[in-house]
Design a protein around this motif. Structure first.
Motif, PDB file in Angstrom:
ATOM      1  N   MET A   1       0.825  -1.197   0.000  1.00 35.63           N
ATOM      2  CA  MET A   1       0.000   0.000   0.000  1.00 35.63           C
ATOM      3  C   MET A   1       0.867   1.257   0.000  1.00 35.63           C
ATOM      4  O   MET A   1       1.822   1.367   0.754  1.00 35.63           O
ATOM      5  CB  MET A   1      -0.910   0.006   1.223  1.00 35.63           C
ATOM      6  CG  MET A   1      -1.758   1.254   1.372  1.00 35.63           C
ATOM      7  SD  MET A   1      -3.170   1.281   0.240  1.00 35.63           S
ATOM      8  CE  MET A   1      -4.210   0.024   0.991  1.00 35.63           C
ATOM      9  N   VAL A   2       0.514   2.205  -0.864  1.00 32.35           N
ATOM     10  CA  VAL A   2       1.180   3.503  -0.890  1.00 32.35           C
ATOM     11  C   VAL A   2       0.276   4.573  -0.298  1.00 32.35           C
ATOM     12  O   VAL A   2       0.682   5.358   0.544  1.00 32.35           O
ATOM     13  CB  VAL A   2       1.566   3.896  -2.331  1.00 32.35           C
ATOM     14  CG1 VAL A   2       2.172   5.301  -2.367  1.00 32.35           C
ATOM     15  CG2 VAL A   2       2.548   2.889  -2.909  1.00 32.35           C
ATOM     16  N   TYR A   3      -0.981   4.577  -0.756  1.00 35.86           N
ATOM     17  CA  TYR A   3      -1.928   5.584  -0.272  1.00 35.86           C
ATOM     18  C   TYR A   3      -3.345   5.097  -0.537  1.00 35.86           C
ATOM     19  O   TYR A   3      -3.596   4.453  -1.557  1.00 35.86           O
ATOM     20  CB  TYR A   3      -1.710   6.927  -0.983  1.00 35.86           C
ATOM     21  CG  TYR A   3      -2.573   8.051  -0.466  1.00 35.86           C
ATOM     22  CD1 TYR A   3      -2.284   8.668   0.747  1.00 35.86           C
ATOM     23  CD2 TYR A   3      -3.687   8.482  -1.184  1.00 35.86           C
ATOM     24  CE1 TYR A   3      -3.079   9.692   1.234  1.00 35.86           C
ATOM     25  CE2 TYR A   3      -4.488   9.513  -0.710  1.00 35.86           C
ATOM     26  CZ  TYR A   3      -4.169  10.118   0.505  1.00 35.86           C
ATOM     27  OH  TYR A   3      -4.970  11.122   0.980  1.00 35.86           O
ATOM     28  N   ALA A   4      -4.245   5.401   0.389  1.00 36.75           N
ATOM     29  CA  ALA A   4      -5.650   5.004   0.246  1.00 36.75           C
ATOM     30  C   ALA A   4      -6.551   6.229   0.350  1.00 36.75           C
ATOM     31  O   ALA A   4      -6.368   7.069   1.236  1.00 36.75           O
ATOM     32  CB  ALA A   4      -6.028   3.981   1.313  1.00 36.75           C
ATOM     33  N   VAL A   5      -7.506   6.321  -0.570  1.00 35.25           N
ATOM     34  CA  VAL A   5      -8.522   7.375  -0.515  1.00 35.25           C
ATOM     35  C   VAL A   5      -9.790   6.742   0.052  1.00 35.25           C
ATOM     36  O   VAL A   5     -10.394   5.881  -0.587  1.00 35.25           O
ATOM     37  CB  VAL A   5      -8.804   7.955  -1.906  1.00 35.25           C
ATOM     38  CG1 VAL A   5      -9.830   9.088  -1.810  1.00 35.25           C
ATOM     39  CG2 VAL A   5      -7.513   8.452  -2.554  1.00 35.25           C
TER      40      VAL A   5
ATOM     41  N   GLU B   1     -13.500   2.696  -2.067  1.00 36.35           N
ATOM     42  CA  GLU B   1     -12.173   3.176  -1.662  1.00 36.35           C
ATOM     43  C   GLU B   1     -11.166   2.924  -2.780  1.00 36.35           C
ATOM     44  O   GLU B   1     -11.180   1.873  -3.412  1.00 36.35           O
ATOM     45  CB  GLU B   1     -11.730   2.459  -0.386  1.00 36.35           C
ATOM     46  CG  GLU B   1     -10.307   2.811   0.063  1.00 36.35           C
ATOM     47  CD  GLU B   1      -9.907   2.112   1.335  1.00 36.35           C
ATOM     48  OE1 GLU B   1     -10.507   2.436   2.387  1.00 36.35           O
ATOM     49  OE2 GLU B   1      -9.011   1.242   1.296  1.00 36.35           O
TER      50      GLU B   1
ATOM     51  N   ASP C   1      -7.309   2.365  -3.634  1.00 38.13           N
ATOM     52  CA  ASP C   1      -6.035   2.001  -3.021  1.00 38.13           C
ATOM     53  C   ASP C   1      -4.919   2.082  -4.066  1.00 38.13           C
ATOM     54  O   ASP C   1      -4.959   1.379  -5.079  1.00 38.13           O
ATOM     55  CB  ASP C   1      -6.088   0.584  -2.447  1.00 38.13           C
ATOM     56  CG  ASP C   1      -7.091   0.464  -1.313  1.00 38.13           C
ATOM     57  OD1 ASP C   1      -7.269   1.452  -0.581  1.00 38.13           O
ATOM     58  OD2 ASP C   1      -7.690  -0.612  -1.159  1.00 38.13           O
ATOM     59  N   PHE C   2      -3.951   2.942  -3.813  1.00 37.83           N
ATOM     60  CA  PHE C   2      -2.780   3.042  -4.682  1.00 37.83           C
ATOM     61  C   PHE C   2      -1.705   2.102  -4.137  1.00 37.83           C
ATOM     62  O   PHE C   2      -1.301   2.210  -2.974  1.00 37.83           O
ATOM     63  CB  PHE C   2      -2.267   4.476  -4.737  1.00 37.83           C
ATOM     64  CG  PHE C   2      -3.177   5.411  -5.476  1.00 37.83           C
ATOM     65  CD1 PHE C   2      -3.056   5.596  -6.844  1.00 37.83           C
ATOM     66  CD2 PHE C   2      -4.177   6.103  -4.803  1.00 37.83           C
ATOM     67  CE1 PHE C   2      -3.896   6.453  -7.534  1.00 37.83           C
ATOM     68  CE2 PHE C   2      -5.025   6.967  -5.478  1.00 37.83           C
ATOM     69  CZ  PHE C   2      -4.881   7.132  -6.849  1.00 37.83           C
TER      70      PHE C   2
ATOM     71  N   GLN D   1       2.013  -0.419  -4.905  1.00 41.77           N
ATOM     72  CA  GLN D   1       3.249  -0.516  -5.671  1.00 41.77           C
ATOM     73  C   GLN D   1       3.843  -1.919  -5.524  1.00 41.77           C
ATOM     74  O   GLN D   1       3.691  -2.559  -4.490  1.00 41.77           O
ATOM     75  CB  GLN D   1       4.279   0.520  -5.218  1.00 41.77           C
ATOM     76  CG  GLN D   1       4.914   0.229  -3.871  1.00 41.77           C
ATOM     77  CD  GLN D   1       6.023   1.206  -3.528  1.00 41.77           C
ATOM     78  OE1 GLN D   1       6.063   2.327  -4.044  1.00 41.77           O
ATOM     79  NE2 GLN D   1       6.919   0.811  -2.654  1.00 41.77           N
TER      80      GLN D   1
ATOM     81  N   TYR E   1       3.269   0.679 -10.317  1.00 39.30           N
ATOM     82  CA  TYR E   1       2.163   1.256  -9.553  1.00 39.30           C
ATOM     83  C   TYR E   1       0.818   0.837 -10.160  1.00 39.30           C
ATOM     84  O   TYR E   1       0.676   0.707 -11.377  1.00 39.30           O
ATOM     85  CB  TYR E   1       2.255   2.781  -9.544  1.00 39.30           C
ATOM     86  CG  TYR E   1       3.489   3.294  -8.826  1.00 39.30           C
ATOM     87  CD1 TYR E   1       3.527   3.395  -7.445  1.00 39.30           C
ATOM     88  CD2 TYR E   1       4.618   3.684  -9.540  1.00 39.30           C
ATOM     89  CE1 TYR E   1       4.653   3.869  -6.783  1.00 39.30           C
ATOM     90  CE2 TYR E   1       5.750   4.156  -8.895  1.00 39.30           C
ATOM     91  CZ  TYR E   1       5.768   4.249  -7.516  1.00 39.30           C
ATOM     92  OH  TYR E   1       6.888   4.711  -6.872  1.00 39.30           O
TER      93      TYR E   1
ATOM     94  N   ALA F   1      -3.770   0.932  -9.168  1.00 40.14           N
ATOM     95  CA  ALA F   1      -4.829   1.480  -8.315  1.00 40.14           C
ATOM     96  C   ALA F   1      -6.072   0.602  -8.414  1.00 40.14           C
ATOM     97  O   ALA F   1      -6.572   0.348  -9.509  1.00 40.14           O
ATOM     98  CB  ALA F   1      -5.165   2.913  -8.728  1.00 40.14           C
TER      99      ALA F   1
END
Length: 222
Positions: A118-122, A138, A140-141, A143, A196, A198
């Protein structure tokens, strides 16, 4: 008798005045003050309504502008998300190595890769609040790190870098490490990449186009 009558009259008058004062005080406390408080609350409510109406008027007058800005934001979000595939699997890492070797003079001796991280989650609440069609869950970005151990030369290394950045996948180069090889002009080392992706964008993962592997005999003794 006259004095008593006069005294009684003053007494009654004093009582009437006192009762009147009490009535006036009660009227002031329970009627006038209550009315004043209600009047003040009504005025405060009216002020709030006027402020709200003023804000709504500003929104209404600028509605077209806001809509244009929202459309621009949605378009920008689409431009960003379209760059990210739905997932990154080992097949993607391997096929990139195949493409590099097909289009450049590079010999890859080992491929090391890690699981998606996980890099970043909105959060879903933010995604849903944006009201963008097709985005409800949600996002989820992620890598996936991969290392290609290889032997090449300077010119072909540059060719490999160009191919990596031209890939349909979203790939970043985290580091390039080389030393001079045993042969003149060769470089020995590794390229460390980050793939990367998403999830939650509504896309479906598409496996890379891999030619069918033609195996030999199942039993070499027959």
């Amino acid at each position: 008798m006259q004095n008593f009558k006069s005294y009684f009259t003053k007494k009654v008058l004093t009582a009437i005045v006192a009762v009147g004062a009490v009535i006036i005080l009660l009227l002031y406390v329970f009627v006038y003050m209550d009315y004043s408080e209600k009047t003040w609350e009504l005025e405060r409510s009216n002020r709030q309504l006027r402020n709200s109406l003023s804000d709504l008027k500003v929104y209404y007058d600028n509605m077209d502008k806001y809509q244009e800005e929202m459309d621009a934001v949605v378009e920008e979000v689409d431009k960003i998300l379209v760059q990210y595939p739905a997932d990154t699997k080992p097949e993607d890492v391997i096929m990139l190595a195949v493409q590099l070797q097909e289009n450049a003079d590079i010999s890859i001796s080992a491929i090391n890769m890690q699981d998606n991280a996980m890099v970043y989650a909105v959060p879903q609440q933010i995604v849903a609040g944006a009201g963008i069609e097709g985005l409800e869950h949600e996002i989820d970005f992620m890598q996936k790190s991969a290392t290609y151990v290889n032997i090449t030369d300077y010119d072909n290394l540059k060719e490999c870098v160009e191919q990596i950045y031209a890939s349909d996948n979203r790939i970043g180069i985290s580091s390039i490490t080389y030393i001079k090889g045993e042969e003149v002009g060769t470089l020995e080392g590794s390229i460390n990449l980050r793939f990367y992706n998403a999830s939650g964008t509504g896309k479906e993962y598409v496996y890379p186009d891999i030619d069918e592997y033609l195996s030999g005999t199942d039993d070499i003794f027959y």
